[in-house]
Design an enzyme around this catalytic site. Sequence first.
Site, PDB file in Angstrom:
ATOM      1  N   LYS A  93      57.553 125.159  40.838  1.00 54.54           N
ATOM      2  CA  LYS A  93      57.372 126.602  41.097  1.00 54.54           C
ATOM      3  C   LYS A  93      55.880 126.940  41.011  1.00 54.54           C
ATOM      4  CE  LYS A  93      61.596 127.607  41.929  1.00 54.54           C
ATOM      5  NZ  LYS A  93      61.972 128.046  43.271  1.00 54.54           N
ATOM      6  N   LYS A 144      61.301 141.195  45.691  1.00 52.88           N
ATOM      7  CA  LYS A 144      60.253 140.443  46.398  1.00 52.88           C
ATOM      8  C   LYS A 144      60.833 139.712  47.609  1.00 52.88           C
ATOM      9  CE  LYS A 144      57.829 137.283  43.975  1.00 52.88           C
ATOM     10  NZ  LYS A 144      57.829 135.951  44.612  1.00 52.88           N
ATOM     11  N   SER A 145      61.969 139.045  47.419  1.00 52.68           N
ATOM     12  CA  SER A 145      62.552 138.276  48.532  1.00 52.68           C
ATOM     13  C   SER A 145      62.905 139.196  49.698  1.00 52.68           C
ATOM     14  CB  SER A 145      63.830 137.572  48.071  1.00 52.68           C
ATOM     15  OG  SER A 145      63.537 136.613  47.100  1.00 52.68           O
ATOM     16  N   GLY A 165      54.653 131.206  47.603  1.00 51.66           N
ATOM     17  CA  GLY A 165      55.428 130.127  48.218  1.00 51.66           C
ATOM     18  C   GLY A 165      56.413 130.656  49.241  1.00 51.66           C
ATOM     19  N   ARG A 201      57.059 124.990  35.406  1.00 50.18           N
ATOM     20  CA  ARG A 201      57.565 125.988  34.448  1.00 50.18           C
ATOM     21  C   ARG A 201      58.240 125.365  33.236  1.00 50.18           C
ATOM     22  NH1 ARG A 201      59.508 130.741  38.628  1.00 50.18           N
ATOM     23  NH2 ARG A 201      57.406 131.619  38.788  1.00 50.18           N
ATOM     24  N   ASP A 218      64.577 131.775  39.082  1.00 53.92           N
ATOM     25  CA  ASP A 218      63.297 132.329  38.632  1.00 53.92           C
ATOM     26  C   ASP A 218      63.368 132.898  37.210  1.00 53.92           C
ATOM     27  OD1 ASP A 218      62.123 131.709  41.047  1.00 53.92           O
ATOM     28  OD2 ASP A 218      62.543 133.665  41.941  1.00 53.92           O
ATOM     29  N   ARG A 269      61.103 139.546  53.615  1.00 56.42           N
ATOM     30  CA  ARG A 269      61.941 139.427  54.815  1.00 56.42           C
ATOM     31  C   ARG A 269      61.921 140.701  55.640  1.00 56.42           C
ATOM     32  NH1 ARG A 269      63.472 135.899  51.009  1.00 56.42           N
ATOM     33  NH2 ARG A 269      64.650 134.014  51.535  1.00 56.42           N
ATOM     34  N   GLN A 296      64.372 129.166  50.447  1.00 56.33           N
ATOM     35  CA  GLN A 296      63.160 129.179  51.278  1.00 56.33           C
ATOM     36  C   GLN A 296      63.307 128.198  52.442  1.00 56.33           C
ATOM     37  OE1 GLN A 296      59.898 128.400  48.622  1.00 56.33           O
ATOM     38  NE2 GLN A 296      59.963 130.443  47.717  1.00 56.33           N
ATOM     39  N   ARG A 327      55.402 134.668  36.148  1.00 52.45           N
ATOM     40  CA  ARG A 327      56.604 134.728  35.281  1.00 52.45           C
ATOM     41  C   ARG A 327      56.359 134.096  33.916  1.00 52.45           C
ATOM     42  NH1 ARG A 327      59.881 136.983  39.068  1.00 52.45           N
ATOM     43  NH2 ARG A 327      59.901 135.978  41.111  1.00 52.45           N
TER      44      ARG A 327
HETATM   45  C1  S3P Z   1      62.980 132.661  47.146  1.00 51.96           C
HETATM   46  C2  S3P Z   1      63.676 131.508  46.862  1.00 51.96           C
HETATM   47  C3  S3P Z   1      63.517 130.750  45.614  1.00 51.96           C
HETATM   48  C4  S3P Z   1      62.799 131.555  44.546  1.00 51.96           C
HETATM   49  C5  S3P Z   1      61.620 132.299  45.091  1.00 51.96           C
HETATM   50  C6  S3P Z   1      62.042 133.261  46.181  1.00 51.96           C
HETATM   51  C7  S3P Z   1      63.217 133.336  48.443  1.00 51.96           C
HETATM   52  O1  S3P Z   1      62.740 129.598  45.883  1.00 51.96           O
HETATM   53  O2  S3P Z   1      62.399 130.705  43.481  1.00 51.96           O
HETATM   54  O3  S3P Z   1      60.972 133.028  44.058  1.00 51.96           O
HETATM   55  O4  S3P Z   1      62.826 134.512  48.583  1.00 51.96           O
HETATM   56  O5  S3P Z   1      63.814 132.715  49.328  1.00 51.96           O
HETATM   57  P1  S3P Z   1      63.431 128.230  46.396  1.00 51.96           P
HETATM   58  O6  S3P Z   1      64.030 128.505  47.682  1.00 51.96           O
HETATM   59  O7  S3P Z   1      62.298 127.247  46.512  1.00 51.96           O
HETATM   60  O8  S3P Z   1      64.400 127.851  45.310  1.00 51.96           O
END
Ligand code: S3P
Length: 444
Positions: A349, A22-23, A95, A353, A322, A27, A170, A397
Amino acid sequence: MTALQSKNCGRLEGLARIPGDKSISHRSLMFGALTVGETIISGLLEGEDVLHTAQAMRQLGATIDKGSDGLWRIYGAGIGGLQQPDSPLEMGNSGTSTRLLIGLVGGHNISATFTGDASLSKRPMKRVMDPLEMMGATFEATDGDKLPLTVTGPEDLLAIEYELPVASAQVKSAVLLAGLNARGTTTVIENKPTRDHTEKMLQHFGVEVDVEDLGDGKSAISVKGHQTLQPGAIDVPSDPSSAAFPAVAALLLEGSEIALPNIALSDRRNGLYLTLEEMGASIEICNPRIQAGEQVADLIVRGTGPLKGIDVDPARVPSMIDEFPVLAMAAACAKGTTRMTGLEELRVKESDRLLMVANGLKACGVDLEMGEDSLTIHGNGKPPQGGAMIETALDHRIAMSFLVLGTVTPEFITVDDGAPIQTSFPTFVPLMNELGCYLGAVDG
Ligand code: S3P
């Protein structure tokens, strides 16, 4: 709401093709839109969160299409080329889309309004507003720092040096993305290593990103503004956070053996797997390799008997941030006590959680203590009773973790809403069932 139920099943077996990370997917769409030319993405996660990013990037002026060959093609307008959207950017549950795009929009001389679902609308945005305000962006936000939120980027963006007050990839990414359009060099100092997909992918697109090791896990990440991103190809590896669900299920079901190919597994994302190994899990890591700048490996997970409780190293929290909900399910079945500390970020989150896990596990008959930022779970080497209806609070999750636990509890586990699973792992139910699980709609 669509309730889903999980029933006790036998051993799991087979090959689990996990969707794209996902991350990295978010991007690749955002950064592809910052190149001039064509970027081609294979293996993109087509979950709702990522589709929200794609739609937002279109509203900001990029052309993004999925071809009949399954590949995604992006044509961007380059750094500084984002257009002002003529309607709000709807972020759904995501988020990551929101915080990274606030950085991107706040770094351009445009305005955009961000909206989201009930879960996202409760999440704090001050953590990205603070550094962006230092760079010159202005905000109008609900209740000070919540969505709906409007950000306006300044005419003349200031490069800053910013030390992260929370370990957050993030926030780091939001500042670096804004910095791409600033005059001068923007530096982010992180005190604990968080996922570094932004740094790696920018380098993959030809941007000079300087990473200075300051010792003790601390580093300074710098990017000079107004560099050019060269379009290229991205092959998105599979998501280790999604792979965690079948992996834990296989570990809990003795005699299981499943293969999880092509998993993104750097030292910034592998905390769960190291922790499970310390608990006695059999996880074989095969063919480690580099793909588009990312470390990737194939995993074989075998269920060889009960895990044992351990104290989880708090220094490892960012690399498994996560994965605590699913780790808690493993801990509930392990022999002995598992202590997890340094979990304050779990409170903000997609849901709280810590609370949702503690409430759900208690309802399943698990002995535990929850602190402000800690969770201690006492297992006796056998699955708890189950037989509970779990509140998921729009958190994918939480839903998947309790469905995993239901594969071993004597009584069914039901989650009140399985719909959020679509945000990150749309193939979760069929994939788990193909391995041997019994997941489905609630029996009449
Ligand atoms: C993510 C960073 C994490 C993670 C989120 C994805 C990212 O959050 O929990 O699911 O893709 O940069 P945080 O940066 O708030 O820890």
